[in-house]
Motif scaffolding. Sequence first.
Motif, short mmCIF file in Angstrom:
data_model
loop_
_atom_site.label_atom_id
_atom_site.label_comp_id
_atom_site.label_asym_id
_atom_site.label_seq_id
_atom_site.Cartn_x
_atom_site.Cartn_y
_atom_site.Cartn_z
N LEU B 31 50.85 2.95 10.73
CA LEU B 31 51.18 4.21 11.40
C LEU B 31 50.92 4.10 12.91
O LEU B 31 51.68 4.62 13.74
N GLU B 34 53.78 2.43 14.51
CA GLU B 34 54.93 3.33 14.65
C GLU B 34 54.71 4.33 15.79
O GLU B 34 55.64 4.65 16.53
N ILE B 35 53.48 4.81 15.93
CA ILE B 35 53.19 5.74 17.03
C ILE B 35 53.45 5.07 18.38
O ILE B 35 54.07 5.65 19.28
N LEU B 38 57.13 4.91 18.94
CA LEU B 38 57.69 6.23 19.26
C LEU B 38 57.29 6.68 20.66
O LEU B 38 58.05 7.36 21.35
N MET B 244 46.46 11.86 14.40
CA MET B 244 47.47 10.82 14.57
C MET B 244 48.65 11.03 13.61
O MET B 244 49.79 10.74 13.94
N TYR B 245 48.36 11.52 12.39
CA TYR B 245 49.46 11.89 11.49
C TYR B 245 50.37 12.91 12.19
O TYR B 245 51.60 12.84 12.12
N HIS B 248 52.35 11.45 15.13
CA HIS B 248 53.45 10.65 14.59
C HIS B 248 54.61 11.55 14.20
O HIS B 248 55.77 11.28 14.54
N GLU B 249 54.31 12.63 13.51
CA GLU B 249 55.38 13.53 13.04
C GLU B 249 56.08 14.19 14.22
O GLU B 249 57.31 14.32 14.22
N LEU B 252 58.32 11.73 15.91
CA LEU B 252 59.47 11.47 15.05
C LEU B 252 60.50 12.59 15.21
O LEU B 252 61.71 12.34 15.28
#
Lengths: 378, 378
Positions: B31, B34-35, B38, B244-245, B248-249, B252
């Motif tokens: 994750l 991915e962050i 992004l 962080m979740y 990330h969202e 996205l």
Amino acid sequence: MGPGPSDVSPRVLEALGRPTIGHLDPEFVGLMDEIKSLLHYAFQTNNELTLPVSAPGSAGMEACFVNLVSPGDTVIVCQNGVFGGRMKENVERCGGTAVMVEDEWGQPIDIAKVKAAFEQYPTAKVLAFVHAETSTGVQSDAKALCQLATDNHALSIVDTVTSVGGINVDIDGWGADAVYSGTQKCLSCVPGISPVSFGPRAVAAIQNREHKVQSWFLDMQLVMGYWGGNTKRAYHHTAPVNAMYALHESLLMLKEEGLENAWQRHQTHHDALVAGLEAMGLSMVVDKAHRLPQLNLVNLPEGADDAAVRAALLSEYSLEIGAGLGALAGKAWRIGLMGHACSKKNVVLCLSALDNVLSAQGAKINSGVAVAAALASY
Amino acid sequence: MGPGPSDVSPRVLEALGRPTIGHLDPEFVGLMDEIKSLLHYAFQTNNELTLPVSAPGSAGMEACFVNLVSPGDTVIVCQNGVFGGRMKENVERCGGTAVMVEDEWGQPIDIAKVKAAFEQYPTAKVLAFVHAETSTGVQSDAKALCQLATDNHALSIVDTVTSVGGINVDIDGWGADAVYSGTQKCLSCVPGISPVSFGPRAVAAIQNREHKVQSWFLDMQLVMGYWGGNTKRAYHHTAPVNAMYALHESLLMLKEEGLENAWQRHQTHHDALVAGLEAMGLSMVVDKAHRLPQLNLVNLPEGADDAAVRAALLSEYSLEIGAGLGALAGKAWRIGLMGHACSKKNVVLCLSALDNVLSAQGAKINSGVAVAAALASY
């Protein structure tokens, strides 16, 4: 069941996900007041300057050092694990001199050595130590160490990251001057916040500083303008509003359970886990007198492959246990029983999974007896 | 609809409340990657050293200063609102000297003045400025300012807290050296995290430092051990996993919408809000050429009581708008149209509620025409 972050209860996660409101909204200011009051309970203190720093425990540690240590100061730092080393870094980055008092990893801080250090450095301004070492699962005698600091006209800085909510943390009873903690261990809140508390002597030292604190973000005089007193709240930084919802909920849960009950729960499940591990033939790293119930250091049995066992536990059982650190790397595991995760369910799961994985990998253990031994201890 | 934190979308809140996993768990490390990717998209950069600091924007600001400014350095700081003043504090707490280039609150940074400052201080090491001033709703010419820094062999430090996701932030196109931002404005994520990015010249400056960074928590060389590269992730601090979740969202969602579409959405609703406010007889503080679409500074009409109007909006409509700061306190409101909160629904709600509250309090406005004027602008 690692060394933290621990499992967060659904109740805290639900609070976390509530709609975000403004950091100066009257409703949020009310929540801030409740958090302060609940922290007074958790820390057993009446210190006015008690609040959550809006960043992880490492920043809480830094908040204590940058506010209390100035260039040229001597600081006695006790090191019996990873976090004493980090304290040394903090002292040096504040321009201070760190006098290290070292004990073996897995041993508590030796009070006699600290006494000797004060005899050698009678003008030391600060004594810094870790109450509950997350890297080794050892607790030290915080009351005696704080008393030693006071007797020597020094301020104490105490790390309670892993202790608060799991064992007795008694700021006023100890006479501790500056304490920082974390949300992600026995409070079972999400990681990212560090509750801190400063006593009257520490506050006086901060007010009498000659130079500004080197960190603007962690300057307690500024932070207090936002968190403190009865006056209008001044904007300092934007608080992590949702994380504060979660902290509030986790502290409320601790208060509902009661401090003593929470400590007893940690002790009970720790005793059961140890009974199971020893029945399996595994041995504990730390002497019984200094063990943290919430963090169990266990020696690897003969024939066990550290990384392979932890990987199998994670992939087959969704169960995390921690690796050893420093001198204990590859030699011990760290099994957490923290907060919401400290339960009979987890004791049984951990013992069953370990038994299964170790047996499958051919390690030398007594298989099939651990769970019964644990249950017998309740 | 204040100056932030902005409303967080239900999708981000749902992500936030997912079960906490370990900060070194392989799933979490994925994750993190991915962050970073992004963030490269959101910031329009290929800078390897791009990551979220685990603390609010104020700490992101401090991360830029403590890593790049050493005692004795001269830093040119542009001030046309609150946050330039905070930059000055940061420079001085790093032992540097801040040369202030001041513009009126509500005006953009005057490039000619900055040029003159470089002529007077040709050895200045850093130029620091705010791209989008949250206190005044003004944007300055980041590309021209970064170019001026480069031409003068200085590093640029750029505050993009309020700009990223709302207007064009183009780190590589600008040639910016160090950039910090926030999650709680146009990204519509929860407050508490500060994405930062350091370009090659800034990284070289960090690697060539003579002394350790004064903050252990914000030392980018250490933080990179946890966030960086292809090597094994080293424990530095416990990341705020749930935040962080959420980040990330939110990133996205920005990528799904597309940067240009997000900017256009902010511009469209801003135009409608301004049409409505002007129809009501209110005037904007900032010239059209320098207005931030996401933060609208509007002058109080004759007969309006600042605090009473904001209190009525909050209690009757659950609608927050911001007070003016500094020179604009009591004279202007700050109406945010940020991220998830930048919608036709909010434009109409805000205009209706303002019309109603101002009329009820006897302020001099043209009542009953604002919503129609706003809708006509779409």
